[in-house]
Design an enzyme around this catalytic site. Structure first.
Site, PDB file in Angstrom:
ATOM      1  N   LYS A 133      -2.702   6.492   1.101  1.00  0.00           N
ATOM      2  CA  LYS A 133      -2.501   6.912   2.492  1.00  0.00           C
ATOM      3  C   LYS A 133      -1.473   8.042   2.494  1.00  0.00           C
ATOM      4  CE  LYS A 133      -2.161   4.832   7.073  1.00  0.00           C
ATOM      5  NZ  LYS A 133      -3.384   5.406   7.637  1.00  0.00           N
ATOM      6  N   ARG A 159       0.834  -1.201   0.000  1.00  0.00           N
ATOM      7  CA  ARG A 159       0.000   0.000   0.000  1.00  0.00           C
ATOM      8  C   ARG A 159       0.871   1.255   0.000  1.00  0.00           C
ATOM      9  NH1 ARG A 159      -4.476   0.387   4.527  1.00  0.00           N
ATOM     10  NH2 ARG A 159      -2.679   0.943   5.800  1.00  0.00           N
ATOM     11  N   GLU A 209     -16.266   5.784   4.603  1.00  0.00           N
ATOM     12  CA  GLU A 209     -15.515   5.225   5.730  1.00  0.00           C
ATOM     13  C   GLU A 209     -15.447   6.256   6.859  1.00  0.00           C
ATOM     14  OE1 GLU A 209     -11.280   4.731   5.253  1.00  0.00           O
ATOM     15  OE2 GLU A 209     -11.229   6.154   3.605  1.00  0.00           O
TER      16      GLU A 209
END
Ligand SMILES: Cc1ncc(COP(=O)(O)O)c(C=O)c1O
Length: 340
Positions: A185, A83, A221
């Site tokens: 992220k 990620r 989310e």
């Protein structure tokens, strides 16, 4: 056995405690150096760092846990490596190869063993790998030099009260733009959420629930965790959305629900209108682990799950199996635990 530092392990909060060592590596002229551990917890960078001006920065979060026999495990660090690589490439930074990323995490934990909470305390050692652009820059373009660091800290529960159900409110601002960077992220996704999180806290909520930025009809989310709901027939439902962070905890929850608990799982767009149909709801992420959601405040109405004050049976089973796997008490799929 390493002698541990004198901390009240069972009552740790979720914050930064300085440990003995940090890891740092520099990228210049097309390659990473060998990287090293350092006792310093500061980095000196040019005032022209692209991280400071254009948010050219990405980060990760993962945990190390102590097992009953004293061994220490990282949970799925390969997923964090992948990620972070995607996040780095998404904002034109060189990525850290997976083996280097995992090696840096292992080195960091090994150098800070006395800060890793003992088995059975409920606490864990949180690792924060991150990468950013530095050097002398002015214009909005990628930097020529990069720094990759990892630091860590012993931490307790992210939401105060452990498994106490949290209350959340639907944010009236968006966390990410449609077709933006919500799936990466990167620091820039978080600065914009600070104000709405503060307002939610001031109003007595634990966190925000964000809707999809395109239509504002679908659940995306929470500020720092993915969402799941459980229907009356015991199906675990979790949003499939291009603007959420692909949570490693959520991926693990899906696999546990399906393969260990034998539940039906649906990963699909989830209309916010469906919250009235859920009998349980939860937040999942490295920091929050699995936090039961007691209520969601939306459009002037409070929707309650499991009576608002209880942890529902499926949320509880998911939590029990996930946390048992993370500390080596339950067999985990191949590759999920990496021994330090
Ligand atoms: C916005 C956001 N969503 C979800 C998560 C959960 O992801 P993970 O389970 O990989 O920690 C996090 C935390 O990393 C997050 O910051």
């Amino acid at each position: 056995m390493t002698e541990k530092v004198a901390l009240d392990w069972g009552n740790l909060g979720y914050g930064y405690t300085r440990t003995d060592y940090n890891y740092i590596s520099y990228w210049k002229s097309g390659k990473w150096d060998d990287g090293r551990l350092t006792a310093e917890n500061t980095v000196t960078i040019s005032i022209g760092s692209t991280a400071l001006h254009y948010g050219q920065e990405c980060f990760e979060g993962l945990k190390a846990q102590t097992a009953r026999d004293g061994k220490i495990y990282l949970f799925r660090p390969d997923q964090n490596a992948k990620r972070m690589s995607a996040s780095a490439k998404g904002i034109l930074m060189p990525d850290v190869p997976e083996d280097r990323f995992i090696d840096a995490c292992l080195q960091l934990v090994r150098a800070n063993l006395r800060w890793v909470p003992p088995y059975g305390t409920g606490a864990s050692f949180y690792l924060r790998p991150f990468e950013f652009g530095h050097g002398d820059n002015l214009g909005a373009k990628p930097a020529d030099e990069y720094i990759f660091c990892v630091y860590g800290s012993p931490v307790g529960p992210y939401f105060k009260g452990g498994m106490k159900p949290i209350s959340i409110c639907v944010a009236d601002v968006d966390r990410a733009a449609p077709r933006g960077t919500g799936h990466l992220k990167i620091g820039g996704n978080y600065a914009g959420g600070l104000m709405t999180r503060m307002l939610a806290k001031q109003a007595g909520f634990d966190d925000n629930l964000f809707l999809d930025p395109q239509t504002r009809t679908l659940i995306d989310e929470l500020g720092g965790a993915n969402f799941f709901g459980v229907t009356k027939d015991g199906t675990v439902v979790t949003p499939d959305s291009p603007s959420i962070l692909p949570s490693i905890t959520r991926r693990s929850v899906i696999e546990i629900a399906r393969d260990v608990l034998g539940l039906k799982v649906e990963e699909r767009p989830v209309p916010i209108a469906e919250i009235a149909d859920f009998v349980e709801a939860g937040a999942c992420g490295t920091a929050s682990i699995i936090a039961p959601i007691g209520s969601i405040f939306y459009n002037g109405k409070r929707y309650e799950f499991s009576g608002g004050k209880e942890t529902g049976p499926i949320t509880r089973r998911l939590y029990d199996v996930l946390t048992a796997m993370q500390r080596g008490d339950h067999p985990a799929p191949d590759g999920w635990l990496v021994e330090v």
